[in-house]
Design an enzyme around this catalytic site. Sequence first.
Site, mmCIF file in Angstrom:
data_model
loop_
_atom_site.group_PDB
_atom_site.id
_atom_site.type_symbol
_atom_site.label_atom_id
_atom_site.label_comp_id
_atom_site.label_asym_id
_atom_site.label_seq_id
_atom_site.Cartn_x
_atom_site.Cartn_y
_atom_site.Cartn_z
ATOM 1 N N LYS A 54 0.818 -1.228 0.000
ATOM 2 C CA LYS A 54 0.000 0.000 0.000
ATOM 3 C C LYS A 54 0.847 1.273 0.000
ATOM 4 C CE LYS A 54 -4.238 -1.721 2.154
ATOM 5 N NZ LYS A 54 -5.187 -1.540 3.254
ATOM 6 N N ASP A 98 -9.862 3.280 2.466
ATOM 7 C CA ASP A 98 -9.996 2.674 3.810
ATOM 8 C C ASP A 98 -10.570 3.667 4.815
ATOM 9 O OD1 ASP A 98 -9.096 0.079 3.321
ATOM 10 O OD2 ASP A 98 -6.998 0.637 3.571
#
Length: 286
Positions: free
Chosen positions: A72, A108
């Site tokens: 990520k 997220d």
Amino acid sequence: MVKINAQSQVYIILGNPIAHSLSPAMYNAAFNSLKLNCLYMASQVEEGQLQAAIQGIKALGIRGGNVTVPFKEKVIPYLDGITEEARHIGAVNTLYWERGKLWGTNTDGPGFLCALEKEEPNYRDYNHALILGAGGAARAIVVSLALAGIKNITIINRKREKALELAAKAHTLGCMASALDWNEGGLEEVFRGRGLIINTTSLGMNPQEDKMPPLNPLWLGPQHLVVDIIYKPSMTLLLSSASKRGCRTMNGIGMLLEQGILAFEKWSGYKAPVEVMKRELERWLE
Ligand code: NAP
């Protein structure tokens, strides 16, 4: 069931390991319900192959997708651009094309906020949030809470320097943020004084379901909304302890679903079939 053929558009998730990922099931169910000729695949990328994998996405005309642990953060230098939210979070979980460039964003934190807002539409009235943990998920959540206008954030982490680093980030976004570790004195007062408690540690995640963050359940009461972003199990030891103390509770399935909805809409351009995606997730998490 849509037939895969030479016109199929391909989407992908990169990670390592990746075999456990629920994304292919969730997104392929979404494509099928919308009767789209699209396919979502998972690819385990080996260390050192990430740049080549991103070049592959470009060269092969892959339409977009997702990035997960451990890439990520590492993926950012290989993208053509990232959104402001992803820059603040320092991580990307969603890849999409815009005007011929491959962009990264992070759903997220926004996904967490959507889930929280569904559970508690007035969550902004909590003037103080207590975050347990300071890893990648905590960073996404703290940044999104700060951008949403939560003014006071306390972070407790085993490694205090990571909590300090995250508090410094929240400061830059206009928050009063403080950092503690689990050995600090006076934690009971800290818990009693905060209405919104969010566990972002992995303590209690399957298969270690007998674990929970090192707090005393007696510190919790009916004034608390306790959120655990773990989604497997859906009822963690923390949530069951909090529930016994009269707290409202929320698990991580909502965040998982909402971040997936936001990602799907970003890279496909279609409205997500929410109920289909939810049912598919619940089926896999049973
Ligand atoms: P991460 O970056 O590895 O962070 C893990 C966190 O847990 C760190 O704060 C770490 O503390 C803490 N921790 C781990 N073991 C501990 C222990 N024995 N004692 C005290 N603290 C401990 O992981 P992440 O990506 O943030 O993910 C964390 C959790 O969130 C996982 O359970 C993951 O499944 C869940 N998650 C859920 C969603 C969702 O959509 N619902 C999305 C992302 C993540 P140190 O910094 O001191 O090591």
